[in-house]
Write an enzyme that holds these catalytic residues in place. Structure first.
Site, PDB file in Angstrom:
ATOM      1  N   CYS A  82       0.813  -1.227   0.000  1.00 41.20           N
ATOM      2  CA  CYS A  82       0.000   0.000   0.000  1.00 41.20           C
ATOM      3  C   CYS A  82       0.844   1.273   0.000  1.00 41.20           C
ATOM      4  O   CYS A  82       0.314   2.361  -0.231  1.00 41.20           O
ATOM      5  CB  CYS A  82      -0.965   0.004   1.178  1.00 41.20           C
ATOM      6  SG  CYS A  82      -2.021  -1.440   1.242  1.00 41.20           S
ATOM      7  N   HIS A  84      -2.858   7.071   3.047  1.00 45.69           N
ATOM      8  CA  HIS A  84      -3.336   5.819   2.459  1.00 45.69           C
ATOM      9  C   HIS A  84      -4.751   5.558   2.968  1.00 45.69           C
ATOM     10  O   HIS A  84      -5.028   5.672   4.158  1.00 45.69           O
ATOM     11  CB  HIS A  84      -2.406   4.672   2.849  1.00 45.69           C
ATOM     12  CG  HIS A  84      -2.960   3.338   2.465  1.00 45.69           C
ATOM     13  ND1 HIS A  84      -3.473   3.088   1.217  1.00 45.69           N
ATOM     14  CD2 HIS A  84      -3.113   2.192   3.186  1.00 45.69           C
ATOM     15  CE1 HIS A  84      -3.912   1.840   1.180  1.00 45.69           C
ATOM     16  NE2 HIS A  84      -3.714   1.282   2.352  1.00 45.69           N
ATOM     17  N   ASN A 131     -10.177   0.147   0.383  1.00 46.32           N
ATOM     18  CA  ASN A 131      -8.712   0.214   0.332  1.00 46.32           C
ATOM     19  C   ASN A 131      -8.247  -0.361  -1.007  1.00 46.32           C
ATOM     20  O   ASN A 131      -8.359  -1.565  -1.231  1.00 46.32           O
ATOM     21  CB  ASN A 131      -8.150  -0.586   1.509  1.00 46.32           C
ATOM     22  CG  ASN A 131      -6.633  -0.593   1.561  1.00 46.32           C
ATOM     23  OD1 ASN A 131      -5.965  -0.162   0.626  1.00 46.32           O
ATOM     24  ND2 ASN A 131      -6.097  -1.093   2.660  1.00 46.32           N
TER      25      ASN A 131
END
Ligand code: ACO
Length: 319
Positions: free
Chosen positions: A112, A245, A275
């Site tokens: 990520c 993020h 996500n």
């Protein structure tokens, strides 16, 4: 010489999967997922779509915004954890689909944090004169590495891609980059499988210690933003927009609190996108640029965290 972002783009697949739809398949509820994560829905790639296809759509969008022709792209760095295949890199596949052959192209694997890692590398290459039109992409199809019977993980992720074009600039642009990793935490978030001798070894699905990830992410997102502020000798109030993020609204809110920043200065897409790993930051950036929130002169902090564990920041002034 400095670098600056001259165009942004994003792409989300057509299929939307809501929490309510998920609750028909597994033992969960819209209320549980929203209250724990802030996520309402996610996008799911079509069976024939590959990560490079999502990347291609986002890249075309970014190149059009930048007014740069594919033939003029001399560097592609693509961040992904879900490449089309083991090799060639998804960056090379994207390069061919774009019609941008000849420059350097490679993938970055920092889960990520991948986009922040890729942008930091592109900044170095543009600043050094090694590249003039760098395409930096985060693209993921997480829906293919999730165990859709594991309610503890499958509700959290989605598919998508975001891209930016980075070009030389006489003034920064990108003010600072900071990258970190600590492999001792590799087991708290992983897909602990691989292919050998024609067989899958280990498991090809995502595993996570949710509590440990939560604590780690909150700690390092605030730390890495603070590190960038210190390097630039600026207070946290100098951040006009924080784009963390997009893992979980509670992680993001806690980061804002630690930095003493008002919630209005955070760009959040987690409710709609879930996500999307390496795609989450460039997708959120693209949305805030296109809807006019991010204006010339604004200072924007990109802060990533992901499996590895990896984390990092790119602090920039929008031009
Ligand atoms: N629906 C309903 N119940 C669920 C679900 C679900 N989708 N998932 C778990 N539960 C249950 C658990 O089984 C548990 O039940 P039990 O008490 O009977 O055993 C209960 O809910 C509580 O589980 P917890 O794990 O304690 O729930 P918590 O409030 O900690 O939230 C969560 C879990 C959302 C995963 C949280 O730990 C979290 O947000 N962690 C961060 C993880 C993350 O964001 N990962 C993204 C990848 S990391 C990255 O991008 C950097």
């Amino acid at each position: 010489m400095h670098s600056r972002i001259v165009g942004t783009g994003g792409y989300l697949p057509a299929q939307v999967l809501t929490n309510a739809e998920l609750a028909l398949r597994i033992d969960t509820s819209d209320e549980w997922v929203q209250s724990r994560t802030g996520i309402r829905q996610r996008y799911i790639a079509a069976p024939q779509e590959q990560t490079s296809d999502l990347a291609l759509a986002a890249s075309r969008h970014a190149l059009a915004a930048a007014g740069v022709a594919p033939a003029d792209v001399d560097l592609i760095i693509l961040a992904t954890t879900t490449p089309d295949m083991i090799f060639p890199s998804t960056a090379c596949i994207l390069q061919a689909k774009l019609g941008a052959s000849g420059g350097a192209a490679f993938d970055v694997q920092a889960v990520c944090s991948g986009f922040v890692y890729a942008l930091a590398l592109a900044d170095l290459m543009v600043k050094s004169g090694a590249a003039r039109n760098a395409l930096v992409v985060g693209a993921e199809i997480y829906s293919r590495i999730l165990d859709w019977n594991d309610r503890g993980t499958c509700v959290l992720f989605g598919d998508g891609a975001g891209a930016v074009v980075l070009a030389p600039s006489e003034t920064p642009g990108i003010m600072s980059t900071h990258l970190h990793a600590d492999g001792r935490y590799r087991d708290i978030l992983s897909v602990p499988g691989g292919v050998a001798n024609g067989e899958i070894h280990g498991t090809p699905f995502l595993h996570m210690d949710g509590g440990a990830v939560f604590k780690f992410a909150v700690k390092v997102l605030a730390e890495v933003a603070q590190e960038a502020l210190t390097a630039n000798d600026l207070p946290s109030s100098a951040i006009d927009w924080l784009i963390p993020h997009q893992a979980n609204i509670r992680i993001m809110d806690a980061t804002m609190k630690k930095l003493a920043l008002p919630m209005e200065r955070m760009v959040s897409t987690v409710a709609e996108h879930a996500n999307t790993s390496a795609a989450s930051i460039p997708l959120a950036l693209d949305i805030a640029v296109r809807d006019g929130r991010i204006q010339a002169g604004d200072r924007v902090m990109l802060a990533g965290v992901g499996g590895g564990f990896t984390w990092g920041s790119v602090f920039l002034r929008w031009q």
